[in-house]
Design an enzyme around this catalytic site. Structure first.
Site, short mmCIF file in Angstrom:
data_model
loop_
_atom_site.label_atom_id
_atom_site.label_comp_id
_atom_site.label_asym_id
_atom_site.label_seq_id
_atom_site.Cartn_x
_atom_site.Cartn_y
_atom_site.Cartn_z
N ALA A 75 0.85 -1.21 0.00
CA ALA A 75 0.00 0.00 0.00
C ALA A 75 0.88 1.25 0.00
O ALA A 75 1.99 1.24 0.52
CB ALA A 75 -0.91 -0.02 1.23
N SER A 127 -8.91 -10.41 3.47
CA SER A 127 -8.40 -10.88 4.75
C SER A 127 -8.24 -12.38 4.77
O SER A 127 -8.99 -13.11 4.13
CB SER A 127 -9.34 -10.47 5.88
OG SER A 127 -8.83 -10.99 7.11
N LYS A 182 -12.24 -3.06 5.88
CA LYS A 182 -11.06 -3.88 6.17
C LYS A 182 -10.18 -3.22 7.23
O LYS A 182 -9.60 -3.89 8.09
CB LYS A 182 -10.24 -4.14 4.88
CG LYS A 182 -8.94 -4.91 5.10
CD LYS A 182 -9.20 -6.28 5.66
CE LYS A 182 -8.03 -7.10 6.14
NZ LYS A 182 -6.69 -6.79 6.02
N HIS A 185 -11.76 -3.91 10.45
CA HIS A 185 -11.49 -5.33 10.71
C HIS A 185 -10.12 -5.46 11.40
O HIS A 185 -9.96 -6.16 12.39
CB HIS A 185 -11.52 -6.09 9.37
CG HIS A 185 -10.89 -7.45 9.41
ND1 HIS A 185 -9.53 -7.64 9.50
CD2 HIS A 185 -11.43 -8.70 9.38
CE1 HIS A 185 -9.26 -8.93 9.53
NE2 HIS A 185 -10.40 -9.60 9.46
N ASN A 186 -9.14 -4.76 10.87
CA ASN A 186 -7.79 -4.86 11.44
C ASN A 186 -7.71 -4.25 12.83
O ASN A 186 -6.99 -4.75 13.69
CB ASN A 186 -6.77 -4.20 10.51
CG ASN A 186 -6.43 -5.08 9.32
OD1 ASN A 186 -7.21 -5.95 8.95
ND2 ASN A 186 -5.29 -4.86 8.72
N GLU A 189 -8.89 -6.80 14.97
CA GLU A 189 -7.82 -7.82 15.02
C GLU A 189 -6.75 -7.44 16.05
O GLU A 189 -6.35 -8.26 16.88
CB GLU A 189 -7.22 -7.93 13.60
CG GLU A 189 -5.98 -8.75 13.44
CD GLU A 189 -5.43 -8.62 12.00
OE1 GLU A 189 -6.18 -8.88 11.03
OE2 GLU A 189 -4.25 -8.27 11.82
C1 6PG Z 1 -5.67 -10.00 7.33
C2 6PG Z 1 -4.67 -9.25 8.12
C3 6PG Z 1 -3.52 -8.79 7.29
C4 6PG Z 1 -2.36 -8.31 8.17
C5 6PG Z 1 -2.43 -6.82 8.43
C6 6PG Z 1 -2.07 -6.38 9.82
O1 6PG Z 1 -6.83 -9.64 7.47
O2 6PG Z 1 -5.31 -10.90 6.61
O3 6PG Z 1 -5.27 -8.15 8.76
O4 6PG Z 1 -4.01 -7.87 6.37
O5 6PG Z 1 -2.28 -9.05 9.31
O6 6PG Z 1 -1.54 -6.27 7.54
O7 6PG Z 1 -0.72 -6.31 9.95
P1 6PG Z 1 0.07 -5.49 11.04
O8 6PG Z 1 -0.13 -6.23 12.34
O9 6PG Z 1 1.47 -5.61 10.54
O10 6PG Z 1 -0.43 -4.09 11.07
#
Ligand code: 6PG
Length: 464
Positions: A75, A127, A182, A185-186, A189
């Site tokens: 990106a 993802s 997304k 989503h992160n 995460e």
């Molecule tokens: C996914 C993940 C993937 C990656 C991110 C987060 O959905 O497959 O979110 O996109 O894990 O880039 O990474 P960082 O922890 O390095 O920010």
């Protein structure tokens, strides 16, 4: 004639290209470094119809019109550069799908720029990591629905399946919406990962359990609503032995400086701009930043070091079984609150931008393939769920407090758990102390205040 072109054969691009080919989609691939393309073709051509190209223009020419090209490039600047080369090669109605973790604001600008050339641009959240990309990712394309509909049949072939067996894809209407979904989503995460890290911290430092023993405790949650990809992965990680020293758990040898590529930070930045509280996600972002700030950690080293015992003689550490019960309830409540924070941010942003991106759809698309897929998604976000969970919150909140009390006694930090406790508590406190904040604002800035006992706006000389 190829049906789709993939640019960028890094981990994600390579796995997605193979996934298309395995599903019999004629796939053209291109990578800036030709050697990567050649090696890829040599290794994987037996999996399905894959064709490698050394020349981008020839790859573009090999595609059926309207051309559909997916980008899996880092990106930012790299993505920008590929788009500008493609602009010269594509024709009106061709479609570029950006599968990278792009900032949705960049997607808005790129879509407008490409529209001048009548080229469609779709920012698509992807993802699932490498395994998900190969076996079925969760796909969040956002943009012009007519353009998305043209790639949807292809995307459906490679996508994961939701709980009902439907493909985890939905055409989100609104430029940038897919990337934004997304991004959040992160953020979710990040928060779940920190939540497991906080739990692990108590179990290893206060209960002195080994990594495999902690894995067993996490495994005992497998039949609960927090079950999902991140719980399973945490169990795997805690059970992994070091290849060089099979007696050692690999996790014990991993440095604690956590990295981040930016999406968690974007989530929090955006939440601040929108005035949406996402404290658990923010705590997770800050925890990573602190872990990776050697200067800050060095200065404070030792001052707040965790203690092996508590000085409070009245405090009695619960047995590990009692603790595990509290942890189970607390994690469930934290999960609900983490997703709730993300949904709150998404809903306000979707409304503000007039996107057509129903919560039922992005939550459905998260049911399979993605990193935050979890049983908890069966409890979100219907009103029945509210009826179902509300009576459970008080007990779970007590469990959260019990965890915090234990951690505080041993001077341990559990940032995501603490942030969630405060988030829940502040929402349900009828008489917040923020009346003092309002009074102070009025005292030094005449910002006015409302009174509890009568209507109107007031200001006061607080010094006399
Ligand atoms: C996914 C993940 C993937 C990656 C991110 C987060 O959905 O497959 O979110 O996109 O894990 O880039 O990474 P960082 O922890 O390095 O920010």
């Amino acid at each position: 004639v190829n049906q789709i072109g993939i640019i960028g054969l890094g981990t994600m691009g390579a796995a997605i290209a193979r996934n298309f080919a395995r599903n019999n989609v004629k796939t053209a691939v291109y990578n800036r470094t030709t050697q990567v393309t050649n090696e890829f073709i040599e290794t994987f051509q037996s999996e399905g119809p894959l064709t490698g190209f050394e020349d981008l223009a020839r790859m573009v020419k090999s595609l059926e019109a309207p051309r559909k090209i997916m980008l899996f490039v880092t990106a930012g600047k790299a993505t920008e550069a590929v788009i500008s080369s493609l602009t010269e090669l594509l024709e009106p109605n061709d479609i570029i799908v950006d599968g990278g973790n792009s900032n949705y604001k960049d997607t808005i600008i790129r879509t407008e720029t490409l529209a001048k050339h009548k080229i469609e641009f779709i920012g698509c959240g992807v993802s699932g990591g490498e395994k998900g990309a190969l076996e079925g990712p969760s796909l969040m394309p956002g943009g012009n629905p007519t353009a998305i509909q043209q790639v949807t049949p292809l995307l459906e072939k490679i996508a994961a399946k939701d709980f009902a067996g439907n493909p985890c894809v939905y055409a989100f209407e609104g430029i940038g919406s897919g990337n934004f979904i997304k991004t959040v989503h992160n953020g979710i995460e990040y928060a779940i990962m920190q939540l497991f890290a906080d739990s692990y911290e108590i179990l290893r430092k206060i209960y002195n359990l080994s990594a495999p023993e902690i894995a067993d405790i996490f495994a005992s949650f497998s039949k609960t609503k927090i079950n999902g990809f991140l719980l399973e992965t945490t169990i795997d990680v805690l059970r992994k032995k070091d290849n060089l020293n099979p007696d050692a758990s690999l996790i014990d040898l991993v440095s604690d400086e956590a990295g981040a590529k930016g999406t968690g930070t974007w989530t929090v930045q955006h939440a601040l701009e929108m005035a949406v509280p996402v404290p658990t996600i923010a705590a997770a972002v800050f925890a990573r930043q602190l872990s990776a700030s050697p200067e800050i950690r060095q200065i404070k080293a030792g001052i707040f070091a965790h203690k092996n015992s508590t000085s409070d003689t009245a405090f009695k550490l619960p047995s590990v079984d009692v603790f595990t019960k509290d942890l189970k309830q607390a994690l469930w409540l934290c999960f609900i609150m983490i997703y709730t924070q993300g949904i709150h941010l998404l809903e306000l942003t979707i409304a503000e931008n007039n996107w057509n991106a129903p919560a039922t759809e992005y939550l459905r698309v998260w049911q399979g393939g993605c990193i935050i897929r979890s049983e908890i998604l069966t409890q979100l976000p219907t009103n029945e769920y509210l009826d179902e969970i509300t009576p459970l919150i008080p007990d779970a909140h007590t469990s959260l407090n019990n965890l915090i009390q234990i951690a505080a006694n041993f001077q341990l930090a559990i940032p995501s758990i603490t942030a969630t406790r405060d988030y829940v508590a502040y929402q349900s406190t009828p008489d917040l102390p923020t009346n003092l904040v309002q009074a102070l604002r009025d005292a030094f800035g005449a910002h006015t205040f409302a009174r509890k006992d009568k209507p109107g706006t007031f200001t006061e000389d607080w010094s006399s």
